[in-house]
Every structure is written in structure tokens, then in C-alpha cells.
Design an enzyme around this catalytic site. Sequence first.
Site, PDB file in Angstrom:
ATOM      1  N   ARG A 145       3.737 -21.403   4.819  1.00  0.00           N
ATOM      2  CA  ARG A 145       2.552 -21.124   4.635  1.00  0.00           C
ATOM      3  C   ARG A 145       1.412 -22.369   4.295  1.00  0.00           C
ATOM      4  O   ARG A 145       1.786 -23.355   3.993  1.00  0.00           O
ATOM      5  CB  ARG A 145       2.380 -20.549   2.981  1.00  0.00           C
ATOM      6  CG  ARG A 145       1.562 -19.566   2.569  1.00  0.00           C
ATOM      7  CD  ARG A 145       1.921 -18.597   1.869  1.00  0.00           C
ATOM      8  NE  ARG A 145       0.670 -18.018   1.435  1.00  0.00           N
ATOM      9  CZ  ARG A 145       0.688 -17.231   0.049  1.00  0.00           C
ATOM     10  NH1 ARG A 145       1.583 -17.442  -0.731  1.00  0.00           N
ATOM     11  NH2 ARG A 145      -0.571 -16.766  -0.234  1.00  0.00           N
ATOM     12  N   PHE A 157     -10.172 -15.856  -5.567  1.00  0.00           N
ATOM     13  CA  PHE A 157      -9.597 -15.645  -4.223  1.00  0.00           C
ATOM     14  C   PHE A 157      -9.802 -14.320  -4.111  1.00  0.00           C
ATOM     15  O   PHE A 157      -9.324 -13.259  -5.269  1.00  0.00           O
ATOM     16  CB  PHE A 157      -8.087 -16.034  -4.266  1.00  0.00           C
ATOM     17  CG  PHE A 157      -7.400 -15.367  -2.948  1.00  0.00           C
ATOM     18  CD1 PHE A 157      -7.601 -15.940  -1.699  1.00  0.00           C
ATOM     19  CD2 PHE A 157      -6.788 -14.293  -2.913  1.00  0.00           C
ATOM     20  CE1 PHE A 157      -7.062 -15.623  -0.647  1.00  0.00           C
ATOM     21  CE2 PHE A 157      -5.960 -13.758  -1.798  1.00  0.00           C
ATOM     22  CZ  PHE A 157      -6.376 -14.567  -0.726  1.00  0.00           C
ATOM     23  N   THR A 176       3.586  -4.517  -6.989  1.00  0.00           N
ATOM     24  CA  THR A 176       2.580  -3.208  -6.760  1.00  0.00           C
ATOM     25  C   THR A 176       2.151  -3.109  -5.387  1.00  0.00           C
ATOM     26  O   THR A 176       1.944  -1.627  -5.035  1.00  0.00           O
ATOM     27  CB  THR A 176       1.459  -3.384  -7.416  1.00  0.00           C
ATOM     28  OG1 THR A 176       0.701  -4.613  -7.182  1.00  0.00           O
ATOM     29  CG2 THR A 176       1.691  -3.406  -9.008  1.00  0.00           C
ATOM     30  N   ASP A 228      10.101  -5.854   2.695  1.00  0.00           N
ATOM     31  CA  ASP A 228       8.821  -6.699   2.483  1.00  0.00           C
ATOM     32  C   ASP A 228       9.363  -7.959   2.530  1.00  0.00           C
ATOM     33  O   ASP A 228      10.726  -8.526   2.238  1.00  0.00           O
ATOM     34  CB  ASP A 228       8.434  -6.322   0.856  1.00  0.00           C
ATOM     35  CG  ASP A 228       7.251  -7.294   0.502  1.00  0.00           C
ATOM     36  OD1 ASP A 228       6.419  -7.652   1.257  1.00  0.00           O
ATOM     37  OD2 ASP A 228       7.250  -7.812  -0.578  1.00  0.00           O
ATOM     38  N   LYS A 229       8.468  -9.115   2.823  1.00  0.00           N
ATOM     39  CA  LYS A 229       8.915 -10.408   3.027  1.00  0.00           C
ATOM     40  C   LYS A 229       9.037 -11.240   1.733  1.00  0.00           C
ATOM     41  O   LYS A 229      10.039 -11.699   1.005  1.00  0.00           O
ATOM     42  CB  LYS A 229       8.171 -11.082   3.968  1.00  0.00           C
ATOM     43  CG  LYS A 229       8.807 -12.371   4.359  1.00  0.00           C
ATOM     44  CD  LYS A 229       7.736 -13.136   5.215  1.00  0.00           C
ATOM     45  CE  LYS A 229       6.502 -14.036   4.647  1.00  0.00           C
ATOM     46  NZ  LYS A 229       6.946 -15.085   3.687  1.00  0.00           N
ATOM     47  N   ASP A 255       3.804  -2.570  -3.017  1.00  0.00           N
ATOM     48  CA  ASP A 255       5.039  -1.662  -2.216  1.00  0.00           C
ATOM     49  C   ASP A 255       5.155  -0.280  -2.850  1.00  0.00           C
ATOM     50  O   ASP A 255       5.896   0.595  -2.139  1.00  0.00           O
ATOM     51  CB  ASP A 255       6.087  -2.409  -2.127  1.00  0.00           C
ATOM     52  CG  ASP A 255       6.292  -3.834  -1.529  1.00  0.00           C
ATOM     53  OD1 ASP A 255       5.445  -4.003  -0.678  1.00  0.00           O
ATOM     54  OD2 ASP A 255       6.889  -4.718  -1.997  1.00  0.00           O
ATOM     55  N   ASP A 277       9.118  -5.368  -3.739  1.00  0.00           N
ATOM     56  CA  ASP A 277       8.935  -5.758  -5.132  1.00  0.00           C
ATOM     57  C   ASP A 277       7.359  -5.576  -5.241  1.00  0.00           C
ATOM     58  O   ASP A 277       6.671  -5.788  -4.304  1.00  0.00           O
ATOM     59  CB  ASP A 277       9.509  -6.896  -5.572  1.00  0.00           C
ATOM     60  CG  ASP A 277       8.847  -8.178  -5.121  1.00  0.00           C
ATOM     61  OD1 ASP A 277       8.212  -7.956  -4.007  1.00  0.00           O
ATOM     62  OD2 ASP A 277       8.808  -9.331  -5.718  1.00  0.00           O
TER      63      ASP A 277
END
Length: 1200
Positions: free
Chosen positions: A681, A623, A863, A530-531, A865, A861
Site C-alpha cells: 500500500r 480523509f 460495513t 473481500d481483500k 460488505d 468483514d
Amino acid sequence: MAVVGNAVPCGARPGGARDNGSPQPGSRLRPGLAAGPALIANGDELVAAVWPYRRLALLRRLTVLPFAGLLYPAWLGAAASGCWGWGSSWTQIPEAALLALATICLAHALTVLSGHWSVHAHCALTCTPEYDPNKVTFVKVVPTPNNGSTELVALHRDKGEDGLEVLSFEFQKIKYSYDALEKKQFLPVAFPVGNAFSYYQSNRGFQEDSEIRAAEKKFGSNKAEMVVPDFSELFKERATAPFFVFQVFCVGLWCLDEYWYYSVFTLSMLVAFEASLVQQQMRNMSEIRKMGNKPHMIQVYRSRKWRPVASDDIVPGDIVSIGRSPQENLVPCDVLLLRGRCIVDEAMLTGESVPQMKEPIEDLSPDRVLDLQADARLHVIFGGTKVVQHIPPQKATSGLKPVDNGCVAFVLRTGFNTSQGRLLRTILFGVKRVTANNLETFIFILFLLVFAIAAAAYVWVEGTKDPSRNRYKLFLECTLILTSVVPPELPIELSLAVNTSLIALAKLYMYCTEPFRIPFAGKVEVCCFDKTGTLTSDSLVVRGVAGLRDGKEVTPVSSIPIETHRALASCHSLMQLDDGTLVGDPLEKAMLTAVDWTLTKDEKVFPRSIKTQGLKIHQRFHFASALKRMSVLASYEKLGSTDLCYIAAVKGAPETLHSMFSQCPPDYHHIHTEISREGARVLALGYKELGHLTHQQAREIKREALECSLKFVGFIVVSCPLKADSKAVIREIQNASHRVVMITGDNPLTACHVAQELHFIDKAHTLILHPPSEKGQPCEWRSIDSSIVLPLTLGSPKALALEHALCLTGDGLAHLQAVDPQQLLCLIPHVQVFARVAPKQKEFVITSLKELGYVTLMCGDGTNDVGALKHADVGVALLANAPERVVERRRRPRDSPVLSNSGPRVSRSTKQKSALLSPEEPPASHRDRLSQVLRDLEEESTPIVKLGDASIAAPFTSKLSSIQCICHVIKQGRCTLVTTLQMFKILALNALILAYSQSVLYLEGVKFSDFQATLQGLLLAGCFLFISRSKPLKTLSRERPLPNIFNLYTILTVMLQFSVHFLSLVYLYREAQARSPEKQEQFVDLYKEFEPSLVNSTVYIMAMAMQMATFAINYKGPPFMESLPENKPLVWSLAVSLLAIIGLLLGSSPDFNSQFGLVDIPVEFKLVIGQVLALDFCLALLADRVLQFFLGTPKLRVPS
């Protein structure tokens, strides 16, 4: 009443049920019975198929009827009629009768045991398919893949509200009821989770006691706890396992062959080992049991008033009061927040360290339907979480107000159906645990069995040539030869290697819930990461605001206009706790800190560094992943007046907000795309002055009114720096012959930039797959700078991947899944970056790689994943923070850091960052620190992962957030894998030597005394114990270990080494025979008392020497584990064995030799034996090393 239909697994391909070995009920049903469709709803998450059965009477079961009714009477009848040629005495049983009886008994025992080993076999043997609902007593439930194993469960019958009988069963703590009127299927209990908001907003709970009783009957109690079985039940389960049964059978045979000491020693060891495993299992179950919520009193609105009710008596449909508890009680079930607001700590459930804000649904549209996927994050409070702060409903508004000043919530799900209950079920029943008794082990044993059958056949054929020989004893000896290929200590030896790695990982702050997955880490081919939070740090840096000046120039936050200040200061979901702590999204915290505004408890924000009015936040439209934006309604007081001026502030994905701006820069898309390519980002910011609004207008304003005609006030640019050691670790993993892949929910441009920085990508261009904008058009590969555009159909993925790096987005993946799943499967192994993928898609990528035969590791890490971590061969969950217990235990006045035995050190304080030891530090200080750490670690037992310890569904959990743990897991995995493979080689060689000793040499009268067998067993056990204690080297090697037993190198080295040992043994046996007195009788008396002889002494010394040589020759050493001289315990063990062999050969202690049944060997023959032993060792070593050089290095299969 409707009839239970024929059960066919839904969605399975033809013959799918046969794949898992389930018996197929006949397609033709009894006359008069209707054949319904499949008995389980299509798409059920847990159950794939249900088969109805009726238990047969005891005498009609296949475990009894064929044996008691046919085979045993037939054998007795044949004996009574004299068919066997019976002698005058029962002791003179003919060999044919003996063989027939033994075969029947063995078949009976295996038939009974197969019912314990397989549910499908149990159903076939003891039940019959039944389609009459009045006669069905059990159902066989087949779960969906990776959701546990098949079970036979009892069918319950209850009276429904309408007086009709309702059939139901419970599988993995979930209740399924039969819908006899409409669907003719078993359905899980329907919880009130899909209604319109008006249903919940107007709900007043249960008004009558009869309604409560009906709900309790339908949903059951709110208990999510497991019953820990007692010791005897768990031990019985282990004692009927195939390996244990086989081992006890072997021990029984040895006892019959008069090896009492050896048999008792082995049996005691086996029972002690299994008992220790049961104790450990019970401890783990007890820990899991403690994870369930403890009952406490909670205010519930029933029968038109608030009353205290025990939390385990709550049922779905109840209205409850939720708030911060002085006793820190956890939320007892999943609830929908109706009135009031809460800040909830979900760390106990998800490992997410950031508390989440929960909003009520009282002001939302009544016609909107509750969608748990979309609404859960904002409006649902999950069971097992903790409310850290709550704001009760306003007193001025109408509606229910709890007497304890809590928030009003509607109970959605209880017990094991909650999110916490689902997580507990994953632990209890999830992915089938990988054990030592796998298919490869059984094939290996079958391979050895070929040689054992040949040896046993030789003994029987040659032995029966002597008419006076006892056939019973001969048959016993043949059986012993067949069983000798399975060493009783095999599971223990495999477990020892795994346990050593388990202890080593615990010292590196890693916890493993499925220890037998450790060897899989040694086979890993694809490492997926994951990133966010895994490769990149959580400490975000706000670079400034772009788009305010020409081009992509970033304006520092100190120089941005007031509108941008207001948008950043108000548009967030942050909250302040009672103790002043700011909680919420780390990105939003970084933004508020960057503009230097302060948030207060009453939703006001004030500037600290600029002179302007503060803002009051009135409404937040949070969001949502689907909307990709957030908006707020805020206000400020006009200068010199008390009038409020309302503003709208919006932030979100640049492509989403573009259409909402009244005007924006001409190079809008170019700016945000370019900045995203640099790895930052980017969020677009919008602002609008609304002027004066009444309180009612402010309360009733819709999201749409805020998100239109906005003024563009810039792009906020945030950098997510890489973790300090990410680059070095990824380089080490790649250099160790692994393919690395990124699977992230982030923007594809940002993901590709990070992948490039970490050298995931080494090609000049990265192509991103763009799904068609219009129906009927093809997908396109487009490079990041749009200089290359290729249709998807052009060329094979392999050819494309040779020239370009490939990135697949969630949209592209979903499109290919729907249009061409086969092409998607071909494409997945060649993709290096998966971006903007949903959690289910992450899981799909992992399962697809596994389907294609690649051994996968997933590191992540949070939820998002959990699914991918659970389904990967090796899933590693990273924790953002080390558990407090570890931190507190290690606090010292100097706050000294912890050093892992692989190089990096980790701070004992959570505030210190990971760093490498400075080279200037003296080695002595390193050693002192290491010894201190190891002492600290030894003080603690290996901890059990609690629900707070992140993704508890992952087999591995790292208590530190560095990806350095991946290197540790792979090192330990490779070391354990190589140890396991070398054990199999040693066991194979020992088994082959034993087969020869027990056949040819046995018929020549060579056998070992009980003392000799016990000494040999003890020396062997010492070597096995210490060979399993091998430690990995400090660095990962480019060379990969062999992934399995069945490869050309292993088979050839075993056969060649055995040939060398075989020739040596035959030569020495013949030399010893030539020096012994000639045999007088034609046939050797095999059953006389053991007598020492030169032949026996020579063969015994040779057998011991060969067994020790197999350890020394087949010890792997570098590049996967420490060399033989470094493994001091094994060196000492081999040295003791060598000294024992030399001592026995030289006869240095006559009493010792006499005790072990050895004779004095002539001096010249001692020299011959010594020379043969040395030559035997050298030739076997040479054969192994030559084969190792040519065949022992596998290549990575995955495209690189």
C-alpha cells in the site's frame, strides 16, 4: 382533496407487476376521478408499488359468494330434485354426488387457504381496487427486490396541521404519508437530513410545546422494538402453511381408513415438531427485541433551557447532549455533532472493532449541504453506538453548552429510520428466508403425482366393476393413493439434515441465521472474497519510505529526514483514550509506531528515538473517499523561543497529491506504480512550513491553503501480509471445482498482486479496464506493465479471458453500467478481480452473478460488505475478534487451544494466532483435546447473533477471522445437499412402491394391519434420522455434487431401481398366490377385518426389505460424506431392520409374528423369498452405481 391515482409499479418493465402475481386494477377509471401517476416515488429504497383497495362485505367476498350463493345450493338443489339418482337413505349417496360435494368442499378450503398463502390472492378474493380516497381502506404494498414480501396494510386517516385529512400507512415499521397537494404519491416521512450546515449550526431546538406535539405526530416515538407475537398466533401461521395442511389432511384420511395408531403417532410428531419451531422462533424474536435501545434520561434543549427527557421521547429536530455515559448507555438515535468531539465505538452496529473519531460541524462552511453518504463517517453519531470518550465544547466560545458537560448534537433520525433501526428491519423483514418448501420440492411431488394418479385411476376403474363395493370407501382409497406421494415426514427429514449441519457449524464457531441456506453452500460455483481483513491480515508492516533516494529504493524509517518524521507523526486521526489506549485506523497506528512517536490526550506528539521538538495538532481535515487525502495543521516551538512555527502535513493517494507538490521526483509515477504492483500500500507524503500564524488565522485557515505548494517528502510503503492460512484455503477451494473472485475497495495494482500471490490469477498478463479519459473515446484493456493495450470491443470476454486475467475497477464498472449494461453483464463472469469498487458496486456484482444463474458465496468483514453479504446465496461475515464470552469461558490455566474437527485449531486467547497442529503431537493428546473441546461446546446452547456480532445481515457469521470457515461451510453444504438429494431418491422409491401396493395389491385384498404399518414407520423413521446425521469428510473433493433433483442420473436411477423392485414384488406376489388357496368369489371383499395370509406376509416382508435396501443403496458416502460403515448409527439402524426382516421371514418368534399378523411361511418358499431379496438388492445396487459412474458427476459451469 386530491384523488388516489392508479397504482403502477415505478421503474418496472411492462407486465412487471404480473410477474409477481399481483392483480392488475383496470386501466379505465370511474368517471369524474382523475388518474394520478404511480403511488410511490420513483427510486424509493423500500417500496416498489402501492395498490389501493377497499375491503368487501363478508357475503360479497369470493371466499363466500360463489360457494354459499351458488355451488352449495346447486348441489342441494340437484340432490332434492333427484338428479343424482338418490336412494331411499342418506347413507346410499351416489358416487357422482359424493365426488361433486368433495370437489366443492376441497375448492372452498383451498380458496380460503390461498388467501393465507398469498397476499395477491387475498386481495383478489376479499377486496376490490378503489380509487376514491374517501373509500380506500387498505393498500397492498409491494417491496423492492430482496426487501421482504408483499403485505396488505391498513390505511390510516389523520388530520394535518392545515386541518385537511392525511392518508398514511406503515410498512415494515416505516411510515408513508400521501402528498395530496403536489406529488400525488405516498412518500416516506421526510427527516431533516438534507439541509445546509447553517440550518443546524443556528438551530436552537423546539421553542414551543405545540412544535413538539406536531413533531411527535409526524415522526412518531423513538422506539425501535418489535412486538413478539404469542404462541397461538405463530402456531396458527405455521398450521395454515401448505405442507402442514396437506399432512393433517393425510392423517385424517388414514383415520378414516382405520389406521388409528399410525395416524395419531404421525400427527403427534408433526404437531410437536411445529411447536418446537415456534418456540425457537419466539426465542429468536425475544433476542432480537433485546437488541433495541433501552430508554434512559438524556439532556434535551427545549423551550430555551436544558431539561431531562426520556430517550424514547426524543424527536428529529431536538438538540441533545451526547457524551460518555457512566451507565454505558447507547446513543438513542442518529445525531449530527454540532459542538465538541467524540470517540465512538461502532462495534455494536457494524462489527468494526476500531473506535471512530467524530468531529463537530461548527467551523465548517455554513453554505455546505449535509450529505449523509459523505459526511456520516465523520460528523454523524449513529444510534446503537457507544461514546467511549468526549471532549466538551470550549468554554471560551459562544453557543449552547449542555449542563452535563456533554457535546451538542442535532437529532436527525429516530426509531426504525436510524442506521440501527434499518439493521433491525433487515433481520425482521429482509431477504426472503430460504425454506424447505421450495419450488423444486413441489415439482418433485408433481412428478410423483403422475404415477399416483395412474394408480388411483386403476383402483377406481377396476374397483367400480364390482357393483356391490362401497364407492365412498373406494373414493377414500383413491385419495389416499394420491396423498401417499407426499410423505408427511418430508419437511422434518429435510430439517433434520440441516440441523445436523447447524450443530456442526456451531462447534466450529459459526452461527447461521438462515439454516435452509446450508444446502446452497453445496451448490456454490463462484466464491467472492473481500481483500482487506479477509484475505490479508490487520497486522500491517511499515517497510519504510520510498522516493527519497534513486529509483524505488525504500529507506528504513530510522534514516528518514525530519520533515518526513513530522508528516507521519502529525498527519493522522488517532486519539488517546482515558486509559491510555490509542484508537483509530490500524494503518495510522502502524505508521505512528514505526516512527516511534507518542500521542498524548491533548493532541500533542513527541518523539522517543530522535532529538527534535514535539508537535501540537491544531486542525485536522479528515480523509474522505472522494478526496483520497488527509491534511493537518500542526506547530512546533522554535529552539530557544516560545514562538510557534506552523506546518502543513498531507498524506493521500499518489495520483491525487501529484498536482499539489511544488516539485517531485521525475520518476514519481513509476516509483509508486512499481511498488503497488508488488502488493504494497503506497501513500504520498507532503510537507510545508507556514511560519508564524495568529490564533485566529490558525482557526480559520482553509484546507486549500494547506494542500498547495507542498514539498514531496516520500512515499510511505506499508505491507498487508496475507493471513497465515489464506493461500492453503484458496488452493483447497479452487481444487474443489470453484471459481474464486476478489471484490475489494483497494488499489487495482495491489489487488492484482494479492490475487497473483493467492493464485486467483494464473495467466501471464492481467488486463485492467480503463474508462475513456475523454467523452466519445472507447474503453481500453491495459496490462499492468502497459505492454498490452486492447480496445474493449475487440473479441468476446470469453475469448479474452482464455488468454488473460481480467480486472475491472469501480470507474470502469460505473462507465459500462451507464453506456452498455448488457456488455457489462456478459463481462462480469469472466472478471477475477474487482478493485476500487464502492459498497453498492460490490452488491451489484453479486446480484449480477445471481441473475446470470451462478450460485454465489461472498465472504467479507466490515460495513462495506453488508449489501453483498445479504444478497449472495451464501453470505459469510468474518469477525475480527471472537466474542468475549467465548474467550472467557475457555480460559484455563494452561490456555489450551481449541481444535476444530476439520484440522485447524484456534486459540482460546484473542492474542494467539491461528496455527496448525504440530505433527509431533501424539494422537492421544489430539483426542483428549478434541473431547475436552466438544464437552465445552456441549455446555452451551447455540448462541443468537447480537448486533455486535458484525454484519448481522449475513446468513452466516464466523466468530473467527480465518477464511478456513468457507471450507467448513462448503463441506457442510455439500454433505447436507447430498443428504437431501438421497432423501428425495429414497422417498421417491418408497412412494412408487407404496402406490403399487395401494392400487394393484389393494384390489387383490392385500393390506397391512395397523401394527404392521406402525412397525414399518418406526424402522423407517430410525433410518431417516441417522441418514441425516451424516458427517462431511475432512477435505473438499474436486468432484461436485449434483445441484438439484431434476437431472438425468436421479430420474433414471429412481426409475431403474423401481423397475427392479417392481418385478421382484410382482414375482413374489404371484408365487405366494400360487401357494395360497384359490379365491372362491369373483371380487375380493376389501372392507372385511384384516386377516393374516401368506400373500400379505410375503408382500409385507418384501416391502420392508425393499425400503431398507433403498437406504443402503442410495447412501452416497465419499467423496462428500463419511462412508456407510463410518456412519455407525445408520449401520446399527439398518442392522436392526435386517434382523427384524430375517426374524419375521424365518418365524423365529411365533408370538412376535402372530402379534404383527404374519403367518408361518413354508421352508422352500422362505428360500425363494431370500434369493429374490438378495437378487433384488444386487440388481438395484448395480443399476445405481453404473448410472452414477456415467451421469453422476456434474462439471463447473463457470468459465475457468
